[in-house]
Design a protein around this motif. Sequence first.
Motif, PDB file in Angstrom:
ATOM      1  N   GLU A   1       0.846  -1.187   0.062  1.00  0.00           N
ATOM      2  CA  GLU A   1      -0.086  -0.071  -0.074  1.00  0.00           C
ATOM      3  C   GLU A   1       0.759   1.363  -0.067  1.00  0.00           C
ATOM      4  N   SER A   2       0.406   2.110  -0.923  1.00  0.00           N
ATOM      5  CA  SER A   2       1.044   3.611  -0.867  1.00  0.00           C
ATOM      6  C   SER A   2       0.128   4.448  -0.153  1.00  0.00           C
ATOM      7  N   VAL A   3       0.777   5.196   1.020  1.00  0.00           N
ATOM      8  CA  VAL A   3       0.405   5.828   1.856  1.00  0.00           C
ATOM      9  C   VAL A   3       0.682   7.389   1.810  1.00  0.00           C
ATOM     10  N   VAL A   4      -0.290   8.466   1.532  1.00  0.00           N
ATOM     11  CA  VAL A   4       0.075   9.890   1.322  1.00  0.00           C
ATOM     12  C   VAL A   4      -0.550  10.435   2.592  1.00  0.00           C
ATOM     13  N   LEU A   5       0.050  11.260   3.410  1.00  0.00           N
ATOM     14  CA  LEU A   5      -0.420  12.295   4.443  1.00  0.00           C
ATOM     15  C   LEU A   5      -0.436  13.501   3.914  1.00  0.00           C
ATOM     16  N   ARG A   6      -1.748  14.269   4.033  1.00  0.00           N
ATOM     17  CA  ARG A   6      -1.708  15.744   3.427  1.00  0.00           C
ATOM     18  C   ARG A   6      -1.616  16.525   4.937  1.00  0.00           C
ATOM     19  N   VAL A   7      -0.681  17.278   4.874  1.00  0.00           N
ATOM     20  CA  VAL A   7      -0.450  18.208   6.651  1.00  0.00           C
ATOM     21  C   VAL A   7      -1.460  19.249   6.501  1.00  0.00           C
ATOM     22  N   LEU A   8      -2.458  19.335   7.302  1.00  0.00           N
ATOM     23  CA  LEU A   8      -3.264  20.373   7.275  1.00  0.00           C
ATOM     24  C   LEU A   8      -2.960  21.274   8.647  1.00  0.00           C
ATOM     25  N   ASP A   9      -2.326  22.373   8.351  1.00  0.00           N
ATOM     26  CA  ASP A   9      -1.653  23.098   9.492  1.00  0.00           C
ATOM     27  C   ASP A   9      -2.908  24.016  10.074  1.00  0.00           C
ATOM     28  N   ARG A  10      -3.623  23.846  11.274  1.00  0.00           N
ATOM     29  CA  ARG A  10      -4.273  24.687  11.595  1.00  0.00           C
ATOM     30  C   ARG A  10      -4.117  26.334  11.585  1.00  0.00           C
ATOM     31  N   GLU A  11      -2.705  26.500  11.808  1.00  0.00           N
ATOM     32  CA  GLU A  11      -2.368  27.875  11.707  1.00  0.00           C
ATOM     33  C   GLU A  11      -2.591  28.530  10.359  1.00  0.00           C
ATOM     34  N   ALA A  12      -2.696  27.754   9.357  1.00  0.00           N
ATOM     35  CA  ALA A  12      -3.004  28.122   7.967  1.00  0.00           C
ATOM     36  C   ALA A  12      -4.347  28.658   7.804  1.00  0.00           C
ATOM     37  N   VAL A  13      -5.291  28.367   8.606  1.00  0.00           N
ATOM     38  CA  VAL A  13      -6.861  28.602   8.636  1.00  0.00           C
ATOM     39  C   VAL A  13      -6.784  29.909   9.151  1.00  0.00           C
ATOM     40  N   LYS A  14      -5.912  30.425   9.768  1.00  0.00           N
ATOM     41  CA  LYS A  14      -6.140  31.749  10.476  1.00  0.00           C
ATOM     42  C   LYS A  14      -5.638  32.967   9.627  1.00  0.00           C
ATOM     43  N   MET A  15      -5.401  32.334   8.289  1.00  0.00           N
ATOM     44  CA  MET A  15      -4.886  33.392   7.239  1.00  0.00           C
ATOM     45  C   MET A  15      -5.962  34.276   6.976  1.00  0.00           C
ATOM     46  N   ASP A  16      -5.539  35.572   6.851  1.00  0.00           N
ATOM     47  CA  ASP A  16      -6.499  36.676   6.759  1.00  0.00           C
ATOM     48  C   ASP A  16      -6.158  37.216   5.479  1.00  0.00           C
ATOM     49  N   ILE A  17      -7.107  37.864   4.772  1.00  0.00           N
ATOM     50  CA  ILE A  17      -6.895  38.482   3.372  1.00  0.00           C
ATOM     51  C   ILE A  17      -5.866  39.349   3.279  1.00  0.00           C
ATOM     52  N   ASP A  18      -5.417  40.074   4.344  1.00  0.00           N
ATOM     53  CA  ASP A  18      -4.601  40.977   4.303  1.00  0.00           C
ATOM     54  C   ASP A  18      -3.160  40.521   4.391  1.00  0.00           C
ATOM     55  N   ASN A  19      -3.089  39.087   4.584  1.00  0.00           N
ATOM     56  CA  ASN A  19      -1.756  38.497   4.789  1.00  0.00           C
ATOM     57  C   ASN A  19      -1.566  37.456   3.619  1.00  0.00           C
ATOM     58  N   LEU A  20      -2.493  37.581   2.466  1.00  0.00           N
ATOM     59  CA  LEU A  20      -2.099  36.711   1.380  1.00  0.00           C
ATOM     60  C   LEU A  20      -1.084  37.139   0.445  1.00  0.00           C
ATOM     61  N   GLY A  21      -0.736  38.473   0.536  1.00  0.00           N
ATOM     62  CA  GLY A  21       0.308  38.988  -0.382  1.00  0.00           C
ATOM     63  C   GLY A  21      -0.344  39.422  -1.615  1.00  0.00           C
ATOM     64  N   LEU A  22      -1.561  39.710  -1.573  1.00  0.00           N
ATOM     65  CA  LEU A  22      -2.189  40.222  -2.876  1.00  0.00           C
ATOM     66  C   LEU A  22      -1.685  41.558  -3.316  1.00  0.00           C
ATOM     67  N   PRO A  23      -1.764  41.833  -4.693  1.00  0.00           N
ATOM     68  CA  PRO A  23      -1.340  43.112  -4.733  1.00  0.00           C
ATOM     69  C   PRO A  23      -2.426  44.211  -4.397  1.00  0.00           C
ATOM     70  N   LYS A  24      -1.893  45.563  -4.369  1.00  0.00           N
ATOM     71  CA  LYS A  24      -2.958  46.277  -3.736  1.00  0.00           C
ATOM     72  C   LYS A  24      -4.376  46.441  -4.435  1.00  0.00           C
ATOM     73  N   ALA A  25      -4.260  46.475  -5.564  1.00  0.00           N
ATOM     74  CA  ALA A  25      -5.542  46.619  -6.271  1.00  0.00           C
ATOM     75  C   ALA A  25      -6.371  45.375  -6.265  1.00  0.00           C
ATOM     76  N   VAL A  26      -5.793  44.184  -6.509  1.00  0.00           N
ATOM     77  CA  VAL A  26      -6.592  42.950  -6.264  1.00  0.00           C
ATOM     78  C   VAL A  26      -7.258  42.848  -4.952  1.00  0.00           C
ATOM     79  N   HIS A  27      -6.214  43.284  -4.027  1.00  0.00           N
ATOM     80  CA  HIS A  27      -6.801  43.035  -2.335  1.00  0.00           C
ATOM     81  C   HIS A  27      -8.130  44.082  -2.198  1.00  0.00           C
TER      82      HIS A  27
END
Length: 568
Positions: free
Chosen positions: A285-311
Amino acid sequence: MSDVQNFPLLALIKERGLADDMQLEEVAQEHVRSGKPISQLLQDQGIMDIETQLHIQAEHLGTEVVSLRDLEIPADVIQTIPAATARVYKCVPVAVYGAMVQVAFADPLNPSAIDELGFAIGKEVQPLVSDPGQIDKAIEKYYPESGESLGDVLKNLGLDTDLGKEVAQVSQRQDIADAAGLADQTPIIRFVNLVLTQAIQDRASDIHFEPFEDEFKIRYRVDGALYEMAPPPKHLALPVTSRIKVMANLDIAERRLPQDGRIALNIAGREVDLRVSTLPTQFGESVVLRVLDREAVKMDIDNLGLPKAVHDYLVENIQLPNGIIIVTGPTGCGKTTTLYSCLRRINAIDSKLLTAEDPVEYDIEGIMQVPINEAVGMTFGKALRSFLRQDPDIIMVGEMRDLETAQIAIQASLTGHLVLSTLHTNDSAGAVTRMIDMGVEPFLASSTLICVVAQRLVRTICKKCRTPFEPTEHQLSQLNLSPHDIGDKVFYYGRGCANCNDTGYKGRKGIFELLPISEPVRVLINERAPTVVIHQKAVELGMVTLREDGLRSIFDGEATIEEILKYT
C-alpha cells in the motif's frame, strides 16, 4: 453517526448522568468532524469545566489528579521516557519508584496507550490525570526539540534482525492480528513518530510512503518540490503502513481497496491534522498524508500577499449581496486558502455561511461545512440544492465540476446569494469560457459573475543566501524584456545554504491575476468570444497578468526568473 460509547470520557460522563445524551452526541460528532480534543469541546460548549473532567477520570481510574504547573520534575525521572515517545503519547513522567513510573497522561482513559508505553520503556506505568494544556507545556519544557535523529533510529531498525524475521513471517502468513502487533512494536512507533515530526518541522505539505519492488521510499513535499528521506529497510513497509492505519483508525485488514482517514497530532505545541489516503499498489500500500496546519486557517485576506489593487477590489466585492466570485488555478496553488480568507473576512454574526467541500480541509468557527461524499450520492449538486432551503447568505462550493453544479450556483446567485467557488483553468479568462463550455448560457454567466482571480504559488528566494546576478539576454527575452526595460533593477537567486537545505528557496508566495467582469467583457461573453479575445480585452482595460505580477516579484527580489517562467 458518532456513538458516544466510542469515546471513553463521554461514556464516563454519560454513565454518571452528568450531561444529557443530546449534548454528548453533539460533542462526539463535532470531535469526529473537526478533530478538536473532546475535553476542549466540553469546556467550549459549557457542558463541563476541566477540573470536573479531571476529577471524574481520576476517580474512575482510582488514581489522583496532579498539577504540573508548579512541579519541578528531576532530570533522571524525565529520562525514563524518550522525547519522541512522550510527544506521541502526550505524557510526562512525574516520579519513579523502583520498576514503577508515575506518568501524567493527557488521555488517561486510553488503556492501550498506557500498555504500549509500559512496553516501550520496560517499566510498569501508573497513570495520573492532568490538564492536557499543562502536559503540552511540560513536554515543551522538558523535551526541547533536538531529540534523536532519524539516522539513529534507522540504524537501530536495520540492526534489529528479530524484527526483520518477524515481519517476513507475517508478510507470508498475511495474518491481520500479527500485522497489528507489528504496528505496535516500539521501534516502529518511534520511527513513524520521528518521520512525521521531522517532516512537519521541515514545513512539509505532504508525506509519501511508497513501496517498490526492492525498496521502500519516504518522500515529502516542501514548497511544492519533493525531497527524499533516508530510505528505511524494505521489510518495514508493512509495519509502517499498518502503524499509520492504526493511528488513522483505518481497517488494517483491508489492503485491496483505497481508504481515507484523519490523524490529529500535537507537534511542538502546534495542532496539526493529517489527512490520510491509502492506495493498493503492486508491491503493497502507498500511503500519502496531507498536512493540514491549523495555523494556515487563521489566514487573513490582508496576509495573502495580494497586490493592492486586487486586495482592495476583493475586499469591496465580497461584501456584495449576490453574484459569483471564482478563484482558478491548478491543484495545490492555494485556491482554498484564498477562499477561506475571504470567508473569514465576511463571517459575521448577521450572515449565515455554508460550504460544500470535498473533503472539508479545515474547520472554521461559525461556518456550516458540509463534506461531499460521492459514494453515498452526496454530490456538489445535491448539497447545493439543499443549501438553498437552509436560508444562507453566502455559499462556498469547493469546485464547479459540472453543468449541474454551475447551474445551481447561478440560480443561487440570481436568488440573492453570494457564491464563492473554484475552477481548474490556466488563467482568469479561461474560467469564463470553461463555464460556457460546460453548457452554461452566456447571458447567465455574464450577468452573475463578479470577477475571476487566477493564482499560482511560486517559491521565494531564501533570505539568508540571496545573491544578486546579471541575467543573460536569453533569460530576458524569455520574459519579453530588453536590457533597456530593466534599467538598474537587480535580479537575485538563492545560492543554497543550511537554512534552505541547499535549495536556494524558502517558503512560497502567491502571484495573482484579477479579471473584473466589466461591461465590455460582458458583451464579449454574450458573443461567446474565445479565451484569447477576452484576455486581450481585459489587458486593454488594465488587467495585470500572472506574468506581469510575477515580474513584480522578481523585481522585489522575492522570486527567481526560473520560477516565474515555470508557473506563468
